[in-house]
Design an enzyme around this catalytic site. Structure first.
Site, PDB file in Angstrom:
ATOM      1  N   LYS A 110       0.851  -1.187   0.000  1.00 28.08           N
ATOM      2  CA  LYS A 110       0.000   0.000   0.000  1.00 28.08           C
ATOM      3  C   LYS A 110       0.886   1.236   0.000  1.00 28.08           C
ATOM      4  O   LYS A 110       1.262   1.758   1.046  1.00 28.08           O
ATOM      5  CB  LYS A 110      -0.927   0.008   1.216  1.00 28.08           C
ATOM      6  CG  LYS A 110      -2.137   0.916   1.020  1.00 28.08           C
ATOM      7  CD  LYS A 110      -2.984   0.450  -0.147  1.00 28.08           C
ATOM      8  CE  LYS A 110      -4.116   1.375  -0.470  1.00 28.08           C
ATOM      9  NZ  LYS A 110      -4.843   0.964  -1.676  1.00 28.08           N
ATOM     10  N   SER A 150      -8.690  -0.431  -5.128  1.00 24.93           N
ATOM     11  CA  SER A 150      -8.939   0.076  -3.777  1.00 24.93           C
ATOM     12  C   SER A 150     -10.439   0.274  -3.581  1.00 24.93           C
ATOM     13  O   SER A 150     -11.204  -0.674  -3.655  1.00 24.93           O
ATOM     14  CB  SER A 150      -8.151   1.359  -3.519  1.00 24.93           C
ATOM     15  OG  SER A 150      -6.775   1.084  -3.426  1.00 24.93           O
TER      16      SER A 150
END
Length: 627
Positions: free
Chosen positions: A194, A394
């Protein structure tokens, strides 16, 4: 008394200023109305369908701000709806009035690999139907050349050429600046890959982020080359891209001649010569001048052939950054999209729902609000099919989890299943200026988050645990949707992005296909004949005032400032860096809540973040974690 008189003078001055501003806007609008004349349905009865793409191809164009257009506060890049372009090209294939299709790509600024490939398919169908397709640009870059490769004749200006950059590039990292300013960046995240927060906490990419980014870039670059080679098999694209210096040197430094020698373009000529060539095929207008040809206006052509929006297959578009609150088209605002869907479910007799996703993600709270509305459609018995465009990562994947089936393309960027939150504190900055803080507390969380004095360990622990909890929810939603276990999803999650082909292999995507395939599948699941299935687009209808203002702005627009050579384009890229830096700093300070967002997606055709509908800052983060 003097104070009262001074205050009164200030109020009068403000009033006079507002009256003057109103009068300027009023007379500006009046002048525009008097000088405005709408375009005819088509400039000629027959000719070349002109796609003058001086802007970007998007899934859903943003709504114009009428007051900005009236006041001329700044240029607005044009946006062309992908489905409109495809529909126009498909109609032109059998329309005898359309003698040719012309691509003017001088001002084309891209659109993402999936969208461009879809337009390329429509151009291939035109060529298969013996309909000429001619493309022109001074300088082609990757996106414009991918379109031009599908033309039967690709022209370049003798002073231009083809500049193939390939996939990849660099981003801005602010760790050094943040340290110099004394800002303390508190990051709460889950996911080895991430990388959205890395620009604020590192001076470079982490090895994990670089590995994932390189893998994605390699796949997209390979797919780009395959698409171009299939459309233009005689072009020496691989050698030209691998050693552009050698190609230029062999042509004496003339990039246009180098492109011609490599078979990337068919002819060299300026805009006048190109227009004359089109006129040979499509005819000349009545008021012919050098380089003019009979044109059919794209917007009028699309409008005349737009089908009625009365189908039984609902198509909900989630395009752009996912934000809290409300916003117009082109931004995926949680309240707006959920309200639109719930209203459609109540007022329309829908039999199935297709969710078209072209978003890199954003706010977790907004993503969940949209997902919840889609779950309402499922509870009503509607089959739900997701169609992924350029990007569905996402938060874009979060809203896809209710799907009975997910369609994507090999170039779709998806995954990035991870969450994060960023919170700056300024105790170091203030200390440099001699400012400190002190106070009292009754609990470990009293006065937290203390942005002036720094956060407490207890506050940081709660924030991190909250982010981890949301990540578990995210993984659980995906596992339930994909009919597998959270452990298996966690292994392919961790914030990593995947290309569509790999995502299909690891189970995040079910099939390859575009929006049309998703609509057909939804119809089959609803027991409707796919051949007769019609879509109902669930989106805000622009008001007449905005339509008029946009038409006026279109009439008065001028694309003369579009960058046409390498140096001009690089100058535009530099301006983009400056704007990105400002946006990144604003996001650090004002960013809304816990986010499921994708950094890598923004370099590969993801919609650029537009103005957020509502900035909730730190308190949104706390509410998102503690509600």
């Amino acid at each position: 008394m003097a104070f009262v008189k001074g205050a009164w003078r200030i109020l009068v001055a403000i009033k006079d200023g507002l009256v003057l501003l109103f009068l300027l806007l009023f007379f500006g609008a009046l002048y525009a109305a008097l000088s405005f004349s709408p375009k005819p349905a088509a400039s000629v009865s027959a000719g070349a369908l002109l796609l003058d793409l001086d802007g970007t191809i998007v899934e859903q164009p943003a709504e114009a701000d009428p007051f900005s257009l009236l006041s001329g506060s700044g240029p607005r890049m044009k946006e062309y709806r992908l489905s409109d372009i495809v529909a126009a090209l498909e109609a032109a294939r059998t329309d005898a009035k359309v003698k040719a299709v012309v691509l003017d790509l001088d001002g084309f600024m891209g659109g993402g690999q999936v969208a461009i490939a879809r337009v390329g398919e429509a151009l291939d169908a035109l060529r298969a139907a013996k309909k000429p397709v001619l493309a022109y640009a001074t300088l082609y870059t990757d996106d414009s050349y991918q379109l031009a490769a599908h033309a039967s004749e690709a022209w370049s200006d003798p002073l231009g050429g083809v500049a193939i950059m390939g996939r990849g590039g660099s981003g801005l990292y602010y760790k050094g600046l943040i340290d110099k300013l004394g800002v303390n960046t508190h990051v709460y995240r889950v996911g080895t890959y991430k990388s959205f927060v890395e620009p604020y906490i590192r001076a470079d990419q982490s090895p994990e982020a670089k590995q994932a980014s390189q893998a994605l870039a390699d796949v997209l670059w390979r797919n780009w080359q395959d698409d171009v080679a299939k459309a233009r098999p005689k072009a020496k694209i691989a050698a030209y891209a691998a050693d552009p210096v050698a190609a230029a040197r062999a042509a004496g430094g003339n990039m246009a001649s180098a492109a011609l020698s490599a078979g990337l373009v068919d002819k060299l000529g300026d805009a006048t010569a190109f227009g004359a060539r089109v006129a040979e095929i499509a005819g000349e207008p009545s008021d012919a001048k050098a380089g003019a040809f009979a044109k059919i206006d794209l917007a009028a052509y699309v409008k005349a052939r737009k089908p009625a929006n009365d189908g039984q297959i609902g198509v909900l578009t989630i395009a752009g950054e996912i934000v809290d609150g409300e916003a117009g088209p082109g931004t995926a605002a949680g309240d707006t999209i959920s309200d639109l869907l719930l209203t459609a479910l109540q007022e329309k007799d829908l039999k199935a729902l297709v969710v078209r996703v072209d978003s890199p993600g954003g706010s977790v709270m907004a993503s969940e609000k949209i997902r919840s509305a889609i779950m309402t459609a499922k509870a009503d018995g509607l089959p739900v099919v997701v169609s992924m465009g350029n990007v569905a990562a996402s938060g874009g994947y979060w809203v896809s989890t209710p799907a009975d089936m997910i369609f994507a393309e090999p170039d779709t960027i998806t995954g990035s299943i991870g969450v994060f939150g960023i919170l700056p504190s300024f105790e170091g900055t203030l200390a440099k200026m001699g400012v400190t803080t002190d106070g009292v507390a009754t609990t470990p969380l009293s006065g937290q988050p203390d942005l002036a004095g720094g956060t407490s360990p207890q506050f940081d622990a709660i924030m991190q645990m909250g982010v981890e909890d949301i990540y578990r929810r995210f993984v659980g939603l995906v596992a339930q949707s994909r009919r597998t276990t959270p452990e298996q999803i966690d292994a392919i999650a961790q914030g990593r992005v995947w290309d569509g082909g790999t995502a299909r292999q690891n189970g995040l995507v079910d099939r390859f296909g575009g929006l049309e395939d998703a609509i057909a599948e939804a119809a089959r699941r609803a027991k409707i004949d796919p051949k007769s299935a019609r879509a109902y687009r669930i989106e805000k209808t622009p008001d007449k005032w905005t339509e008029w203002i946009e038409a006026m702005a279109e009439r008065n627009s001028d694309d003369a400032n579009a960058p046409r050579d390498m140096l001009a384009r690089q100058a535009m890229v530099q301006r983009g860096w400056a704007m990105q830096a400002v946006a990144d700093m604003r996001a650090l300070v004002m960013g809304a809540g816990v986010r499921a967002d994708c950094l890598e997606c923004r370099g590969y055709g993801a919609p650029k973040p537009r103005n957020a509908a509502e900035e909730r800052g730190v308190m949104a983060m706390l509410a998102g974690l503690w509600r």
